[in-house]
Scaffold this active site. Structure first.
Site, PDB file in Angstrom:
ATOM      1  N   SER A 144      14.827  71.442 -24.226  1.00 45.63           N
ATOM      2  CA  SER A 144      14.194  72.067 -23.041  1.00 45.63           C
ATOM      3  C   SER A 144      15.117  73.158 -22.502  1.00 45.63           C
ATOM      4  O   SER A 144      16.337  73.104 -22.727  1.00 45.63           O
ATOM      5  CB  SER A 144      14.002  71.006 -21.955  1.00 45.63           C
ATOM      6  N   TYR A 157      17.116  63.843 -17.082  1.00 44.49           N
ATOM      7  CA  TYR A 157      16.385  64.748 -17.978  1.00 44.49           C
ATOM      8  C   TYR A 157      17.303  65.884 -18.440  1.00 44.49           C
ATOM      9  O   TYR A 157      17.436  66.142 -19.637  1.00 44.49           O
ATOM     10  CB  TYR A 157      15.130  65.302 -17.281  1.00 44.49           C
TER      11      TYR A 157
HETATM   12  N1  LIG Z   1       5.770  70.359 -21.102  1.00 43.91           N
HETATM   13  C1  LIG Z   1       6.870  70.948 -20.713  1.00 43.91           C
HETATM   14  O1  LIG Z   1       6.895  71.698 -19.699  1.00 43.91           O
HETATM   15  C2  LIG Z   1       8.137  70.769 -21.506  1.00 43.91           C
HETATM   16  C3  LIG Z   1       9.182  71.671 -21.275  1.00 43.91           C
HETATM   17  C4  LIG Z   1      10.359  71.530 -21.989  1.00 43.91           C
HETATM   18  C5  LIG Z   1      10.475  70.522 -22.926  1.00 43.91           C
HETATM   19  N2  LIG Z   1       9.458  69.650 -23.127  1.00 43.91           N
HETATM   20  C6  LIG Z   1       9.653  68.585 -24.116  1.00 43.91           C
HETATM   21  O2  LIG Z   1       8.615  68.653 -25.071  1.00 43.91           O
HETATM   22  C7  LIG Z   1       8.442  67.357 -25.660  1.00 43.91           C
HETATM   23  C8  LIG Z   1       6.960  67.057 -25.727  1.00 43.91           C
HETATM   24  O3  LIG Z   1       6.453  66.990 -24.409  1.00 43.91           O
HETATM   25  P1  LIG Z   1       4.989  67.471 -24.019  1.00 43.91           P
HETATM   26  O4  LIG Z   1       5.137  68.559 -23.048  1.00 43.91           O
HETATM   27  O5  LIG Z   1       4.158  67.686 -25.211  1.00 43.91           O
HETATM   28  O6  LIG Z   1       4.509  66.172 -23.197  1.00 43.91           O
HETATM   29  P2  LIG Z   1       3.276  65.172 -23.408  1.00 43.91           P
HETATM   30  O7  LIG Z   1       2.008  65.920 -23.556  1.00 43.91           O
HETATM   31  O8  LIG Z   1       3.397  64.187 -22.286  1.00 43.91           O
HETATM   32  O9  LIG Z   1       3.617  64.448 -24.791  1.00 43.91           O
HETATM   33  C9  LIG Z   1       4.697  63.545 -24.899  1.00 43.91           C
HETATM   34  C10 LIG Z   1       4.571  62.767 -26.208  1.00 43.91           C
HETATM   35  O10 LIG Z   1       5.678  61.863 -26.309  1.00 43.91           O
HETATM   36  C11 LIG Z   1       5.168  60.566 -26.666  1.00 43.91           C
HETATM   37  N3  LIG Z   1       6.044  59.520 -26.165  1.00 43.91           N
HETATM   38  C12 LIG Z   1       6.473  59.344 -24.879  1.00 43.91           C
HETATM   39  N4  LIG Z   1       7.231  58.227 -24.790  1.00 43.91           N
HETATM   40  C13 LIG Z   1       7.263  57.685 -26.047  1.00 43.91           C
HETATM   41  C14 LIG Z   1       7.871  56.523 -26.611  1.00 43.91           C
HETATM   42  N5  LIG Z   1       8.590  55.666 -25.866  1.00 43.91           N
HETATM   43  N6  LIG Z   1       7.716  56.287 -27.932  1.00 43.91           N
HETATM   44  C15 LIG Z   1       6.987  57.142 -28.698  1.00 43.91           C
HETATM   45  N7  LIG Z   1       6.384  58.253 -28.229  1.00 43.91           N
HETATM   46  C16 LIG Z   1       6.522  58.514 -26.924  1.00 43.91           C
HETATM   47  C17 LIG Z   1       3.773  60.534 -26.018  1.00 43.91           C
HETATM   48  O11 LIG Z   1       2.923  59.647 -26.723  1.00 43.91           O
HETATM   49  P3  LIG Z   1       2.496  58.160 -26.283  1.00 43.91           P
HETATM   50  O12 LIG Z   1       2.343  58.160 -24.788  1.00 43.91           O
HETATM   51  O13 LIG Z   1       1.206  57.954 -27.025  1.00 43.91           O
HETATM   52  O14 LIG Z   1       3.602  57.301 -26.773  1.00 43.91           O
HETATM   53  C18 LIG Z   1       3.300  61.953 -26.285  1.00 43.91           C
HETATM   54  O15 LIG Z   1       2.765  62.066 -27.573  1.00 43.91           O
HETATM   55  C19 LIG Z   1       9.260  66.373 -24.807  1.00 43.91           C
HETATM   56  O16 LIG Z   1      10.448  66.053 -25.472  1.00 43.91           O
HETATM   57  C20 LIG Z   1       9.553  67.178 -23.544  1.00 43.91           C
HETATM   58  O17 LIG Z   1      10.779  66.779 -22.940  1.00 43.91           O
HETATM   59  C21 LIG Z   1       8.274  69.757 -22.444  1.00 43.91           C
END
Ligand SMILES: NC(=O)c1ccc[n+]([C@@H]2O[C@H](COP(=O)([O-])OP(=O)(O)OC[C@H]3O[C@@H](n4cnc5c(N)ncnc54)[C@H](OP(=O)(O)O)[C@@H]3O)[C@@H](O)[C@H]2O)c1
Length: 267
Positions: A144, A157
């Site tokens: 991130s 985080y």
């Molecule tokens: N969105 C943003 O603004 C942003 C910015 C910077 C970085 N990121 C990073 O991008 C990555 C993806 O996030 P996203 O934005 O796509 O969020 P998201 O839509 O909430 O997706 C998160 C994914 O992680 C899975 N997950 C969460 N806890 C888990 C666990 N204990 N075991 C296995 N799977 C798990 C969830 O699936 P289940 O609930 O089905 O397990 C889901 O598929 C993350 O690492 C996040 O930190 C996001």
């Protein structure tokens, strides 16, 4: 070779049931990868796997696993270690929380460190034993822009994503020092539309619309950077500029600005 006797490369994507992970799965299937989709929600993974098989004629499997648990990690490690066609691991599963560290439920903080740190260590290790033996492929660790600063209200985080960057940088240096063809990338997105902010309970309207990225644009940039072997990928010109500034400013200045901003916003 995969189970069907084809020689398609395999990509394992964690957190594939939503957001950035689901887009990675779609884009990689379009590039001709077989997929192993990992997350906790089995129904979502199965739906996506069926969609990818229909749309792209690749093999896509679903593995329901909680990567904050030892049993979940073990199941994915075994698949990473034994896949003869493993080419890419995308360590993408993650979540955010809101609020001061000492006021937050410690269980959530514990789970975040397990998922962002321990799962990354264990899955990178299993994948690299396999990939370095065949001298091909690599790993994208989804970090991130929060890795470039520390912010009151997001202590765990920012800390875990900073760790992810440093860890990936260390792996990059080890692999380069061995002249390995195996690649690693730390993908550092800014605010991206996904389920992330619903899970964290974050009000999206607090962030100006110009600062939002689509998961599609994040993944497109990540894969372009992947093709070029870039270590740090920061999608979007605004975030590239912000990260360049953050890297220039002295730590004491960044600290003072973060403390003042948190006081002003009451975070
Ligand atoms: N969105 C943003 O603004 C942003 C910015 C910077 C970085 N990121 C990073 O991008 C990555 C993806 O996030 P996203 O934005 O796509 O969020 P998201 O839509 O909430 O997706 C998160 C994914 O992680 C899975 N997950 C969460 N806890 C888990 C666990 N204990 N075991 C296995 N799977 C798990 C969830 O699936 P289940 O609930 O089905 O397990 C889901 O598929 C993350 O690492 C996040 O930190 C996001």
């Amino acid at each position: 070779m995969n189970a069907a006797g084809d020689s398609r490369p395999l990509a394992v994507v964690t957190g594939a049931s939503a957001g950035i992970g689901a887009v990675f799965a779609r884009r990689l299937a379009a590039r001709g990868y077989d997929l192993l989709l990992v997350a906790r929600r089995a129904d979502r993974l199965q739906q996506l796997a069926a969609e990818l098989q229909r749309a792209h004629g690749v093999h896509a499997g679903a593995l329901a696993a909680d990567l904050a648990s030892d049993a979940g990690l073990h199941a994915v490690e075994q698949r990473l270690a034994s896949a003869a066609n493993l080419e890419l691991l995308v360590n993408n599963a993650g979540f955010g929380t809101m609020g001061r560290f000492f006021r937050a439920d410690v269980h959530g903080q514990d789970q975040m460190h397990r998922l962002h740190v321990l799962a990354t260590v264990r899955l990178c290790h299993a994948a690299l034993v396999n990939l370095t033996a065949r001298n091909r492929g690599g790993i994208i660790n989804v970090s991130s822009v929060a890795a470039f600063l520390q912010s009151p209200g997001s202590v765990s985080y920012c800390a875990t994503k900073t760790w992810m960057n440093v860890f990936t940088d260390g792996l990059y240096q080890e692999l380069r020092s061995l002249n390995s063809a195996v690649k690693v990338q730390a993908l550092c997105p800014g605010y991206t539309y996904s389920e992330f902010h619903d899970v964290a309970g974050f009000d999206r309207s607090k962030v100006p619309s110009a600062m939002w990225l689509s998961a599609e644009s994040v993944v497109e940039e990540a894969l372009r950077a992947w093709d070029r072997g870039v270590l740090y990928c920061v999608p979007g010109w605004r975030y590239k500029l912000i990260v360049a500034l953050l890297r220039l400013l002295p730590a004491a200045v960044l600290r003072a600005v973060a403390v003042r901003t948190a006081r002003r916003l009451g975070r």
